[in-house]
Motif scaffolding. Structure first.
Motif, PDB file in Angstrom:
ATOM      1  N   HIS A 118     -15.606 -10.051 -12.352  1.00  0.00           N
ATOM      2  CA  HIS A 118     -15.955 -11.181 -11.731  1.00  0.00           C
ATOM      3  C   HIS A 118     -16.593 -11.051 -10.253  1.00  0.00           C
ATOM      4  CE1 HIS A 118     -15.577 -15.699 -11.230  1.00  0.00           C
ATOM      5  NE2 HIS A 118     -15.619 -15.447 -10.065  1.00  0.00           N
ATOM      6  N   HIS A 122     -20.357 -11.675  -8.670  1.00  0.00           N
ATOM      7  CA  HIS A 122     -20.930 -12.103  -7.561  1.00  0.00           C
ATOM      8  C   HIS A 122     -21.736 -11.257  -6.677  1.00  0.00           C
ATOM      9  CE1 HIS A 122     -17.885 -15.439  -6.122  1.00  0.00           C
ATOM     10  NE2 HIS A 122     -17.583 -15.060  -7.515  1.00  0.00           N
ATOM     11  N   CYS A 216     -16.187 -20.584  -5.457  1.00  0.00           N
ATOM     12  CA  CYS A 216     -15.652 -20.206  -6.560  1.00  0.00           C
ATOM     13  C   CYS A 216     -13.928 -20.269  -6.595  1.00  0.00           C
ATOM     14  CB  CYS A 216     -15.968 -18.877  -6.852  1.00  0.00           C
ATOM     15  SG  CYS A 216     -15.597 -17.995  -8.444  1.00  0.00           S
ATOM     16  N   GLY A 218     -12.428 -18.473  -8.978  1.00  0.00           N
ATOM     17  CA  GLY A 218     -11.686 -17.490  -9.841  1.00  0.00           C
ATOM     18  C   GLY A 218     -10.781 -16.463  -8.782  1.00  0.00           C
ATOM     19  N   HIS A 220     -10.703 -12.392  -7.310  1.00  0.00           N
ATOM     20  CA  HIS A 220     -11.488 -11.423  -7.112  1.00  0.00           C
ATOM     21  C   HIS A 220     -10.909 -10.353  -6.171  1.00  0.00           C
ATOM     22  CE1 HIS A 220     -13.533 -15.407  -6.654  1.00  0.00           C
ATOM     23  NE2 HIS A 220     -14.553 -14.801  -7.251  1.00  0.00           N
TER      24      HIS A 220
END
Ligand SMILES: [Zn+2]
Length: 419
Positions: A118, A122, A216, A218, A220
Motif C-alpha cells: 500500500h 502511494h 488515506c 490505510g 502505511h
C-alpha cells in the motif's frame, strides 16, 4: 463507530478491547461464520483498495481465528471468525459475550506485506504524476500482485522503467512517512494528490516527506525504506486507461524467485545459460517451421509416387476403381493420395480410408465421371453411424473406431452406379 487503533498506530499488532456484540448466523444466512464487534480494534477492514487483516481474538482460554474483517455501513469494524460455529459453541455465551474483555493479535506477516504494497502504491502513484502527469484512478491489491489504473491512453516501456527507477530512489532515500489530521477546508488548500469524497469533516493525511501528500485511511510504513523495493511488471490497456501491475518488498523477492525458477527450468531444458533462452526458443521455432515444411513436401512426393505406382498397376482397366486402406497414415495423407489419383488425367474412382484414430473415409473421382461420391459416402456413413459429406466428385467423412474398413470399402464399391 469502532475506534480504529491502526489510524495512529499502524505498528500496533496486539491490543486489548471489549466485546460490543456477537452475531451468530441463523440458518440460511449468507454468511455462515459468527462475527464480533469490538469497542476498539487494530484489525484493518477491507477498504480503499487495501485488503483486510487476519489474526486472532482471544477470549479467556479460547483463541478465535479472525478470517475476514469488513467495514459496516455505520463505520463499525466487523470481525468474521473462521468457519461456522461447532455445535458445542453455537451459543455465543460459550465464547464471547458483550462486555467480555478480549485480546486481539494481528497476523504480522500479512500486515507488513499490506503496508509494503500500500505504501509502495502511494509512492508509485505520486511518481506517475510527477514524471508524466498520469493520475491514478484505482488501486487493487491481489494475493500475488497489486495494480493501479492510470488515466492515460498509452504508456511506453521507457516510461515504465523511468517510473520504477524514480520510485525506487524515493524508497532508498528512506523518507519519513507521517500521519496527520486536518479539517477538510484546510486540506483543500494543501494540494493533495487524492481528495476523498466530501463525507468527513476531518481528513487523515499520509505524507511521504517532500514528495507526496494524500488522504488515506490505510496502513502505511513509517519510512519509505521499509517498502524494500518496487518492481513493475505487466502493463495492459483497460477501459479506464492503462493498468500497471507491481509488487513491493517481500513480494518483489518472491516474484523474482518464481521467475528465476521458471527461467532456470527453461534453460536446463536447452542446456543453456539463462540469457540464451529467448534466442534458443526463436531458433527452435524456426527449425520446427522448416521441418514442418520439409515433412509436408516429403508426404506430397510420397503420395504422388504411390498414386503413380497404383495407376500403373491398374492401367489395363478402362475405368479403374482403386480401393486402399492406410493402417498407419492419417486422413490428411489419405486425402492427398486420393487427390493425386483423381487429378492424374485418367478416369479414376478412388475409395480410400485411414485407420489411424480418428478413422476417416475419402471418396473421390476424376472430373467428368458420372458416379456420385457424395451420395455414396452418405449411404456408407449411414450404415455405420459416421459423419461427413461432400460433392459429386469429392467427399470425406469420419467413422467410428474398430470397423473393418476394407470390408466397408468393398461394400461401397459394389454400390457404385456408373451410367
Ligand atoms: Zn494509503
Amino acid at each position: 463507530m469502532t475506534k480504529r487503533l491502526y489510524y495512529d498506530k499502524p505498528d500496533l499488532l496486539e491490543f486489548d478491547s471489549v466485546v460490543e456484540s456477537v452475531t451468530i448466523p441463523e440458518n440460511g444466512a449468507d454468511r455462515k461464520s459468527p462475527s464480533i464487534i469490538l469497542r476498539e480494534s487494530a484489525f484493518y477492514p477491507t477498504s480503499g483498495g487495501q485488503v483486510h487483516d487476519t489474526g486472532w481474538i482471544a477470549v479467556g482460554n479460547e483463541r478465535l481465528r479472525v478470517a475476514e474483517v469488513v467495514e459496516a455501513e455505520d463505520g463499525r469494524v466487523v470481525h468474521y471468525l473462521e468457519g461456522p460455529p461447532k455445535p458445542s459453541t453455537a451459543e455465543p455465551q460459550t465464547f464471547a459475550v458483550a462486555g467480555a474483555t478480549v485480546h486481539g493479535t494481528i497476523d504480522e506477516e500479512r500486515r507488513r506485506d499490506h503496508m509494503q504494497q500500500h505504501s509502495g502504491q502511494h509512492v508509485l502513484s505520486a511518481v506517475f504524476i510527477a514524471l508524466y502527469n498520469m493520475p491514478t484512478v484505482s488501486f487493487h491489491m491481489g494475493e500475488d500482485y497489486c495494480s493501479i489504473d492510470l488515466a492515460t491512453e498509452s504508456l511506453t516501456e521507457a516510461q515504465v522503467r523511468g517510473a520504477e527507477k524514480r520510485a525506487n530512489e524515493i524508497i532508498f532515500e528512506n523518507r519519513p512517512v507521517t500521519i496527520r489530521y486536518v479539517r477538510r477546508d484546510e486540506a483543500e488548500k494543501l494540494g493533495l494528490r487524492k481528495l476523498p469524497p466530501a463525507e468527513r469533516e476531518e481528513l487523515r493525511l499520509i505524507e511521504v516527506a517532500d514528495f507526496d501528500l494524500s488522504a488515506c485511511g490505510g496502513t502505511h510504513v513509517s519510512a519509505t525504506g521499509q517498502i524494500g523495493s518496487i518492481l513493475l511488471r505487466k502493463t495492459e490497456k483497460t477501459r479506464q486507461g492503462m493498468r500497471v501491475e507491481f509488487v513491493c518488498g517481500t513480494r518483489a523477492v518472491r516474484a523474482a524467485r518464481r521467475d528465476y525458477a521458471t527461467l532456470t527450468e527453461a534453460a536446463s531444458l536447452f542446456s543453456s545459460q539463462l540469457g540464451d533462452v529467448p534466442q534458443l526458443i526463436r531458433k527452435t521455432f524456426d527449425e520446427s517451421k522448416t521441418l514442418r515444411k520439409q515433412r509436408e513436401d516429403a508426404l506430397d512426393e510420397l503420395a504422388a509416387a504411390m498414386a503413380e505406382a497404383t495407376l500403373k498397376a491398374s492401367s489395363m482397366e478402362s475405368r479403374p476403381v482403386i480401393v486402399r486402406v492406410f493402417p498407419d497414415r492419417d486422413s490428411a495423407f489419405a486425402k492427398l493420395f486420393a487427390q493425386k489419383l483423381t487429378r492424374s488425367g485418367a478416369p479414376v474412382i478412388a475409395l480410400v480410408a485411414s485407420a489411424l484414430s480418428p478413422p476417416g473415409l475419402i471418396f473421390a473421382q476424376s472430373p467428368g465421371q458420372t458416379a456420385d461420391m457424395g451420395a455414396l459416402l452418405r449411404e456408407t456413413l449411414l450404415s455405420v453411424g459416421g459423419r461427413g459429406g461432400g460433392s459429386k466428385d469429392f467427399a470425406q467423412g469420419g467413422v467410428p473406431a474398430g470397423l473393418n474398413l476394407e470390408q466397408l470399402l468393398q461394400v461401397a464399391v459394389s454400390k457404385i452406379k456408373v451410367e
